[in-house]
Enzyme design. Sequence first.
Site, PDB file in Angstrom:
ATOM      1  N   HIS A 348     -72.379  19.257  38.203  1.00  0.00           N
ATOM      2  CA  HIS A 348     -73.098  19.361  37.047  1.00  0.00           C
ATOM      3  C   HIS A 348     -72.234  19.279  35.693  1.00  0.00           C
ATOM      4  O   HIS A 348     -72.803  19.524  34.560  1.00  0.00           O
ATOM      5  CB  HIS A 348     -74.023  20.621  37.017  1.00  0.00           C
ATOM      6  CG  HIS A 348     -74.991  20.328  38.058  1.00  0.00           C
ATOM      7  ND1 HIS A 348     -76.297  19.995  38.076  1.00  0.00           N
ATOM      8  CD2 HIS A 348     -74.945  20.815  39.335  1.00  0.00           C
ATOM      9  CE1 HIS A 348     -76.824  20.057  39.146  1.00  0.00           C
ATOM     10  NE2 HIS A 348     -76.012  20.561  40.065  1.00  0.00           N
ATOM     11  N   LYS A 534     -81.321  24.923  23.886  1.00  0.00           N
ATOM     12  CA  LYS A 534     -80.159  24.786  24.946  1.00  0.00           C
ATOM     13  C   LYS A 534     -79.168  26.040  24.995  1.00  0.00           C
ATOM     14  O   LYS A 534     -79.135  26.824  23.654  1.00  0.00           O
ATOM     15  CB  LYS A 534     -79.472  23.697  25.008  1.00  0.00           C
ATOM     16  CG  LYS A 534     -78.756  23.141  23.581  1.00  0.00           C
ATOM     17  CD  LYS A 534     -78.725  21.769  23.418  1.00  0.00           C
ATOM     18  CE  LYS A 534     -79.876  20.702  23.568  1.00  0.00           C
ATOM     19  NZ  LYS A 534     -79.622  19.750  24.578  1.00  0.00           N
ATOM     20  N   ARG A 535     -78.338  26.121  25.520  1.00  0.00           N
ATOM     21  CA  ARG A 535     -77.155  27.084  25.519  1.00  0.00           C
ATOM     22  C   ARG A 535     -76.362  26.872  24.242  1.00  0.00           C
ATOM     23  O   ARG A 535     -75.981  25.592  23.902  1.00  0.00           O
ATOM     24  CB  ARG A 535     -76.357  27.359  26.763  1.00  0.00           C
ATOM     25  CG  ARG A 535     -77.079  27.998  28.021  1.00  0.00           C
ATOM     26  CD  ARG A 535     -77.295  29.425  27.705  1.00  0.00           C
ATOM     27  NE  ARG A 535     -75.874  30.238  27.326  1.00  0.00           N
ATOM     28  CZ  ARG A 535     -75.420  30.988  28.286  1.00  0.00           C
ATOM     29  NH1 ARG A 535     -76.225  31.209  29.757  1.00  0.00           N
ATOM     30  NH2 ARG A 535     -74.423  31.774  28.189  1.00  0.00           N
ATOM     31  N   LYS A 540     -72.561  20.869  22.503  1.00  0.00           N
ATOM     32  CA  LYS A 540     -73.774  20.543  22.157  1.00  0.00           C
ATOM     33  C   LYS A 540     -73.889  20.541  20.760  1.00  0.00           C
ATOM     34  O   LYS A 540     -75.198  20.047  20.174  1.00  0.00           O
ATOM     35  CB  LYS A 540     -74.641  21.913  22.850  1.00  0.00           C
ATOM     36  CG  LYS A 540     -74.455  21.780  24.392  1.00  0.00           C
ATOM     37  CD  LYS A 540     -75.233  23.127  25.052  1.00  0.00           C
ATOM     38  CE  LYS A 540     -75.226  22.960  26.305  1.00  0.00           C
ATOM     39  NZ  LYS A 540     -76.065  22.336  27.169  1.00  0.00           N
ATOM     40  N   THR A 642     -81.846  18.240  30.526  1.00  0.00           N
ATOM     41  CA  THR A 642     -83.092  18.321  31.132  1.00  0.00           C
ATOM     42  C   THR A 642     -84.038  18.709  29.942  1.00  0.00           C
ATOM     43  O   THR A 642     -85.391  18.455  29.842  1.00  0.00           O
ATOM     44  CB  THR A 642     -83.192  19.211  32.104  1.00  0.00           C
ATOM     45  OG1 THR A 642     -82.509  20.496  32.063  1.00  0.00           O
ATOM     46  CG2 THR A 642     -82.505  18.652  33.419  1.00  0.00           C
ATOM     47  N   LYS A 646     -88.071  17.216  28.965  1.00  0.00           N
ATOM     48  CA  LYS A 646     -89.310  18.155  28.684  1.00  0.00           C
ATOM     49  C   LYS A 646     -89.949  17.844  27.499  1.00  0.00           C
ATOM     50  O   LYS A 646     -91.137  17.606  27.501  1.00  0.00           O
ATOM     51  CB  LYS A 646     -88.728  19.533  28.775  1.00  0.00           C
ATOM     52  CG  LYS A 646     -88.324  20.006  30.312  1.00  0.00           C
ATOM     53  CD  LYS A 646     -87.401  21.295  30.304  1.00  0.00           C
ATOM     54  CE  LYS A 646     -86.856  21.426  31.757  1.00  0.00           C
ATOM     55  NZ  LYS A 646     -85.694  22.437  31.499  1.00  0.00           N
TER      56      LYS A 646
HETATM   57  C1  26W Z   1     -68.300  28.736  36.655  1.00  0.00           C
HETATM   58  C2  26W Z   1     -69.053  28.929  35.257  1.00  0.00           C
HETATM   59  C3  26W Z   1     -70.098  28.090  35.253  1.00  0.00           C
HETATM   60  C4  26W Z   1     -71.449  28.276  35.384  1.00  0.00           C
HETATM   61  C5  26W Z   1     -72.297  27.254  35.323  1.00  0.00           C
HETATM   62  C6  26W Z   1     -69.686  26.450  35.139  1.00  0.00           C
HETATM   63  C7  26W Z   1     -70.755  25.572  35.007  1.00  0.00           C
HETATM   64  C8  26W Z   1     -72.081  26.124  35.298  1.00  0.00           C
HETATM   65  C9  26W Z   1     -73.162  24.978  35.347  1.00  0.00           C
HETATM   66  C10 26W Z   1     -72.629  23.716  35.856  1.00  0.00           C
HETATM   67  C11 26W Z   1     -73.361  24.406  33.794  1.00  0.00           C
HETATM   68  C12 26W Z   1     -74.808  23.737  33.932  1.00  0.00           C
HETATM   69  O1  26W Z   1     -75.518  24.202  33.842  1.00  0.00           O
HETATM   70  N1  26W Z   1     -74.462  22.359  33.649  1.00  0.00           N
HETATM   71  C13 26W Z   1     -75.933  21.660  33.237  1.00  0.00           C
HETATM   72  O2  26W Z   1     -76.245  21.301  34.435  1.00  0.00           O
HETATM   73  C14 26W Z   1     -77.453  20.640  33.889  1.00  0.00           C
HETATM   74  C15 26W Z   1     -78.280  20.102  35.311  1.00  0.00           C
HETATM   75  O3  26W Z   1     -77.790  19.224  36.021  1.00  0.00           O
HETATM   76  C16 26W Z   1     -77.179  19.416  33.326  1.00  0.00           C
HETATM   77  O4  26W Z   1     -78.492  18.710  32.796  1.00  0.00           O
HETATM   78  C17 26W Z   1     -76.435  19.558  31.953  1.00  0.00           C
HETATM   79  O5  26W Z   1     -76.069  18.622  31.202  1.00  0.00           O
HETATM   80  C18 26W Z   1     -75.409  20.348  32.299  1.00  0.00           C
HETATM   81  O6  26W Z   1     -74.520  21.046  31.351  1.00  0.00           O
END
Ligand code: 26W
Length: 800
Positions: A348, A534-535, A540, A642, A646
């Site tokens: 992701h 978004k975060r 971003k 995403t 929406k």
């Molecule tokens: C280890 C810390 C950590 C925690 C969460 C690293 C990475 C993440 C996630 C992968 C981050 C995340 O939420 N990525 C998002 O995933 C969405 C679903 O596929 C995508 O639509 C977003 O573009 C992506 O940033």
Amino acid sequence: MKLTSAQFKKDFLSEIETLYSTALADTSNIEQYIALGHLVRRYNSQSWTRTAKRYRDHQQKQVYYFSIEFLPGRLLAMNLLSLNLLSTFKRGLSELGLDFETISQAEPDPALGNGGLGRLAACYMDAMASLRIAGNGNGIRYRYGLFKQIFMNGYQVELPDDWLRTGNVWETRRDNKSCVVRFGGNTWLKKQPDGHLQAHYEHTEDVLAVPYDIGVVGYHNDITNTLRLWSAELPPSVTKTYYSQEQRDRVSDITKVLYPDDSNTAGQQLRLRQENFFSSAGVQSIVRDFCENNDDLQQLGKKIAIHINDTHPTLVIPEMMRLLLDEHDCSWDVAWTLTMQVMSYTNHTILQEALETWPIEMFKTLLPRIYQIVTEIDRRYRRQELPIFGQKIVDQTAPLGNGQVRMAYLAVIGSHSVNGVAPLHTKLLKTDVLRDLYQVYPERFNNKTNGITMRRWVQLANEPLSGLIDTTIGKGWRRNPNRLQELIPYQQDDHFLHQLLEVKQQNKWALAAYVQKNMGIKLRTDAIYDVQIKRLHAYKRQLLHVFEILREYFKIKDHPEQAVVPRVHVFGAKAAPSYHYAKSIIKLMNAVADMVNQDPVIGDKLKVVFIPNYGVSLAELIIPAADVSEQISTASKEASGTSNMKLMANGALSLATHDGANIDIIHVAGAENEYPFGLTAAEVYHYYEHGNYHAADFYHADPELKRILDSLIDGTIPEVETVGREIFDSLIQYNDEFFVLADYASYTQQQRQISHDFQDQPTWQQRALVNIATAGYFSADSAVARYAEDIWQVPHDQLT
Ligand code: 26W
């Protein structure tokens, strides 16, 4: 299920009686909500039991979706929608003088995730149940979810999210499905008389994993799947061993709180404990259930599919090997073949800092047996691939390297499928992040563009729009969102376009009412609602959006007499507590908001609302009110996004870079119905290759941009002395890592175009209609159907 409102009222009042032994009038919203929840559980309990029995009787292949994050949102209204009971409950309650909306807002929003990854998992759980896929979620029952965000003097302050304070009506504790997860200690293999190697453990720290199951209700199909969330407890001591408070805390700490980082691997041992805890508990319970209903382990790959949602659950691979080797006497090759058949992995993010690696020392100490198995996976991988790909590639792709356990590599090597979440992202995995592994296993790589459940994000969040669509093209779209395309011919229907405008107006009133009530800011509803939710992350580029606000602000200040198209800029964004730069941008955003909102010259021509504590429930309020969807990440950085889907499905036009799924939105709806801008991924990579990006050049070349940047440090914006300087330097001195200045001109060009185009409402509504009509392409049901066919090999219902 057939239910009259009379029957509902009778059942509800008896539930209140049973639970609270008091008159309805004496009960609070939360008590009424809990009573309604219990009622839904009662009405749906048989479906849940029947579903599990049907899967067992039919030996249906099970999908287990492992995710360290799930963002399900509030479940009362969603379950009622899927059970087709929503209108009955609403009517029954209003006949009792109660308001469903007010009561449903008493439900805590389970914030067991950070952002995109966690919400996608929830959308996919809903889609699997609605497609009659035996989809089981597997995660962690955090005692505290993602922190609650408040602003103190414009700064983000985090408060604990005590979401279980009033219990959770949707969960069922399943003590008899518990299992033990071991940590630490020593492990060695002892040869058995039959030559088999038996693993022995000593001085391990044993933790009881107790599952809590939550029903996931399918849409109008009598299916209820299970989301299993694990909680850590001390094992019931057989020997009445005394556990010190310290020992108690050590165990309960494992599932105490969600790590609030969504792009920066914490690297802390507790995080590794969490990852191993739910991965091991999940795989143990899967193999246990399998063996209860099957006696031929060779069938494992035909009956079980395990999906690894990013690298956080990757330990399911060595854990499956451990069980097959140590507890089911499999040979290595048999165990490995079965494991790869079962496992599939989704990536992701391409951000380096988000790709997890664990120091071998920490890993070995905490997980000695698992480390032994990872070492063997590494040894066999190297032996197999070295002759073909050579030392360099093998060293750059093996699970163990540079003193680290490289989780993404282990996930790819142990899975039969690896997918990205949008075409550009998948391409970048093949050409950049996982380039070497793509050479070794090209056949495993595939793309699965993200999707969203239209049931929550349109049917539930936007009832005015859903009603209008029903009266226009019938209700077929509710089961098959691709049928939204039947709206396309109504581009020429002025009455319909006017109704679409009225729907948007209605949703703006609802948002404006919330903002008035909770923030004391009065919003006009004939303004452009320009939304970025978004975060908070530098890639971003909420900063670019702030620069647009400053541009608009200075324009009005310079020419107060000039007419402008009023704007309301809406932000929702949490920053990881340890992400200092992101928190500085939050302070700047709030400072600019105060300056703009309190400036009499600006009046109500421009408003900035940064709504605190953004999450699923707030998204359901904000998204239907949006006209402009800000998807402005630096090209190549946002894997998919995403919220973009929406907002599109709710009629917002995308102001978008050529990044992630924005590219697909622009393609599906047509560039003429969006506002594309900025550098492409290829152009960004060109700058990387040639190192010829000089942000200061843009600063010096564009007086408008210079004025905006100078306002960060020259006192124009009150109260940003420190953060202003920090941000100014990040752009000019440290050369603007995310090309904010490079994209400023084309971005603001499109923003001006939007102000111009918005004045022609019929045309604007036509373009909004096309976005709604083509959004069906991004339905979670279609995305999950593709996972089912290409990766999990499980049957699913057709979208009729
Ligand atoms: C280890 C810390 C950590 C925690 C969460 C690293 C990475 C993440 C996630 C992968 C981050 C995340 O939420 N990525 C998002 O995933 C969405 C679903 O596929 C995508 O639509 C977003 O573009 C992506 O940033």
